[in-house]
Design an enzyme around this catalytic site. Structure first.
Site, mmCIF file in Angstrom:
data_model
loop_
_atom_site.group_PDB
_atom_site.id
_atom_site.type_symbol
_atom_site.label_atom_id
_atom_site.label_comp_id
_atom_site.label_asym_id
_atom_site.label_seq_id
_atom_site.Cartn_x
_atom_site.Cartn_y
_atom_site.Cartn_z
ATOM 1 N N ASP A 339 26.630 64.940 40.298
ATOM 2 C CA ASP A 339 27.365 64.010 41.140
ATOM 3 C C ASP A 339 28.780 64.574 41.232
ATOM 4 O OD1 ASP A 339 28.402 61.493 42.187
ATOM 5 O OD2 ASP A 339 29.187 61.213 40.157
ATOM 6 N N ASP A 537 27.543 59.740 36.678
ATOM 7 C CA ASP A 537 28.278 58.734 35.914
ATOM 8 C C ASP A 537 28.138 57.333 36.486
ATOM 9 O OD1 ASP A 537 29.799 59.360 38.215
ATOM 10 O OD2 ASP A 537 31.518 58.382 37.297
#
Ligand SMILES: [Mg+2]
Length: 639
Positions: A339, A537
């Site tokens: 990400d 996250d």
């Protein structure tokens, strides 16, 4: 009974329940340890000549230690119509007890129960994952009735078209459209972007996001079961129920192994008197020895202690692994998807440029900006205050302060009115004119630009950007060196994605990904590279983390990401990823040695049994001895 007594009784009942609930996850381990103690007691009593007492003690060790495994073995045999190692172990233990070798049988049960308890620990953890997601969904909402009065109702009672009131600090309960009011929302649950998004009339809002500043009324436009947030929960659930190929292989192998052993033991109980002229007593004795030595104790111990050692080695290095399987998979990964925000980058904006009007200094600008922003908890505000390097004692007082949600802040400093915020807020035309004159410096669209204005017009601009972590470049480089393909999948725009991709040296990237698209990207990677890790996250990464062969969460990430992931980088140190891969590869080597050794040992014991060289005590010693060696070899991974 009076009310008080009732309350006390209920309290006591609750306490008992609580006590049981706390001990329940540990029952299997406690049972294993109790059976170990009973074996020790039995052995001592046997030495003292209390034979009956010793047998009773062993019998108890059998029942207490073997109960959980026997239940599990029988239940899954009935359910799947397949035999498993549990059944084999129980039969071996009972068989050796039947021919008088109680302690040998009990020790088998004890060691097997112990490893089973450890397995259960890791399994229980994963089932808790979804519950954290569900907690983020509000259960009630404030509905406005036709007459205008407010009522609190359960989210399940809401219908499309209902009008809801959402105050600052509350989570949006359902997907909808804003009817009245404006605010900024924390949409990080869905997009992973920490920067609040400003919303005005007729904008869409999503369930699970947080209302930060203004009070808004929305009209519900989707049933609660079809919200974007519910979709994330469904995706996580379905990804978790997909079994890995190696898991399926082990399950098939176990069934075949047990069948072969039982078949051979069956033959061994009947054939030798006819074929080899053995006595019936000898035959049955040999059959029982076979059942014991063929039980895959050492084979089971080949993996567990090695992976536990590797897991604790990882933990010392800031890598938290939720089970041996995940650590094993880490060594096999051939591609890693990252990400962007909060993973490759710090996830917090940092001031990159301060450009002041002629006659003003950078520090002048920051001094006034920090004075206005110091009471705001907006990430941009904290970045500006931090950059100014001034603490609240050094900053001037602000009079008539006004904080307009989603636009900016206004206030009087030393008699002069200062405005800070979006271009529209300070005067779009002038702001564009000013920005145009310094054009090239602000060309990078990954930056967020904040304008400032005083009584003489635009005073300057402050540009902010999310910057990559210090370790990112090295981490990507060492993964590439290990022959692993790296890729970034982000919900952010193409321009920002391209900038971060080139800065971090990553191989490839996809931009504009919603949670579903991230899952698809992982599936495509899996198709090409088989074993794929995902590092993320946010809550929006959770489905992709679950879909990847190994999900890896950042330690400062959301609870949901950390609970869905298989591995957590506790200190957010991406460089530890390459270490984890190396550790896993080392573990795989040791496990292979162990498996080779324990299988050779089983074969050797079977052959010597067949040749009448081996007796049952020696068989158990050989069997447990090889188990011990295999465990010690695994412990090498602690270093
Ligand atoms: Mg993120």
């Amino acid at each position: 009974m009076d009310a008080e007594a009732k309350v006390v009784r209920r309290h006591v009942a609750w306490r008992q329940y609580d006590w049981f609930r706390r001990i329940k996850p540990h029952l299997e381990l406690i049972a294993a340890l109790v059976s170990g103690l009973l074996i020790a007691a039995g052995w001592i009593m046997d030495r003292q000549g209390f034979v009956t007492a010793a047998v009773v003690s062993y019998l108890l060790a059998f029942v207490i230690g073997g109960y959980a495994k026997a239940k599990e073995g029988i239940e899954s045999t009935i359910k799947d119509r397949k035999l498993n190692v549990e059944i084999l172990m129980i039969l071996a233990a009972i068989g050796s007890a039947l021919i008088g070798y109680w302690s040998e049988g009990a020790i088998l049960i004890f060691i097997f129960a112990l490893s089973g308890a450890l397995e259960t620990y890791t399994m229980n953890r994963s089932s808790r994952e979804i519950s954290a997601l569900l907690e983020l969904q509000p259960e009630t909402a404030v509905r406005i009735r036709d007459g205008g009065e407010e009522e609190t109702v359960s989210v399940r009672q809401l219908r499309v078209g209902d009008i809801l009131l959402i105050r600052p600090g509350e989570r949006i309960p359902v997907d909808g459209t804003i009817l009245e009011g404006s605010t900024s929302l924390d949409e990080s649950a869905l997009t992973g972007e920490s920067m609040p998004v400003s919303k005005k009339m007729s904008d869409e809002v999503y369930a699970g996001t947080v209302n930060l500043r203004g009070t808004i009324t929305i009209v519900m436009n989707k049933p609660a079961s079809e919200t974007l947030f519910q979709k994330i929960i469904d995706l996580v659930q379905s990804a978790q129920s997909e079994k890995s190929p190696s898991q399926l292989f082990i399950e098939r192998f176990e069934n075949i192994y047990v069948k072969i052993v039982l078949f051979c033991v069956g033959l061994m109980m009947v054939l030798p008197p006819f074929a080899l002229g053995w006595s019936w007593e000898e035959t049955w004795y040999r059959a029982m020895v076979l059942l014991v030595v063929a039980s895959p104790c050492a084979l089971v111990a080949s993996i567990m202690p090695a992976s536990l050692s590797a897991i604790s080695n990882g933990a010392r290095n800031g890598i938290l692994v939720k089970g041996g399987v995940h650590l094993e998979n880490l060594g096999k990964i051939r591609a890693v998807a990252f990400d962007k925000t909060g993973t490759l980058t710090k996830g917090k904006p940092v001031v990159t440029d301060v450009i002041a009007r002629e006659g003003l200094s950078e520090q002048d600008l920051l001094y006034h900006a920090a004075a206005l922003e110091r009471f705001s908890n907006h990430p941009l505000a904290s970045a500006i205050v931090e950059r100014s390097g001034l603490d609240s004692g050094e900053l001037p007082k602000v009079a008539d302060m006004e904080d307009i949600a989603g636009y900016g802040i206004r206030g009087t400093v030393n008699g002069i009115l200062w405005t800070i915020g979006k271009a529209e807020f300070v005067g779009r035309e002038e702001a564009e004119q000013f920005a145009g004159s310094i054009g090239p410096k602000l060309a990078d669209q990954g930056r967020t630009v904040v304008y400032m204005r005083d009584d003489q017009g635009i005073a300057g601009v402050i540009a902010l950007r999310d910057v990559i972590r210090d370790e990112t470049v090295n981490a990507i480089r060492s993964l590439k060196r290990a022959g692993i393909h790296t890729m970034m999948i982000t919900g952010d725009s193409e321009t920002t994605a391209a900038a971060i991709a080139s800065e971090s040296g990553i191989d490839a990237y996809t931009a504009g990904c919603l949670p579903e698209r991230k899952v698809e990207a992982i599936k495509e990677l899996k198709h090409r590279y088989r074993t794929v890790a995902m590092v993320g996250d946010g809550i929006n990464d959770a489905p992709a983390l679950a879909a990847a062969s190994v999900g890896i969460a950042m330690g400062e990430g959301t609870d949901v990401a950390m609970q869905t992931a298989d591995v957590i980088l506790v200190k957010n140190d991406l460089e530890k990823l390459a270490y984890a891969v190396k550790l896993s590869r080392r573990m795989t080597r040791i496990v292979k040695q162990n498996i080779f050794f324990s299988i050779s040992m089983i074969i050797l014991l079977i052959i010597t049994n067949f040749m009448h060289v081996l007796d049952l005590p020696l068989g158990v010693i050989g069997h447990e001895g090889s188990t011990l060696l295999v465990i010690l070899n695994g412990l090498r991974l602690l270093r």
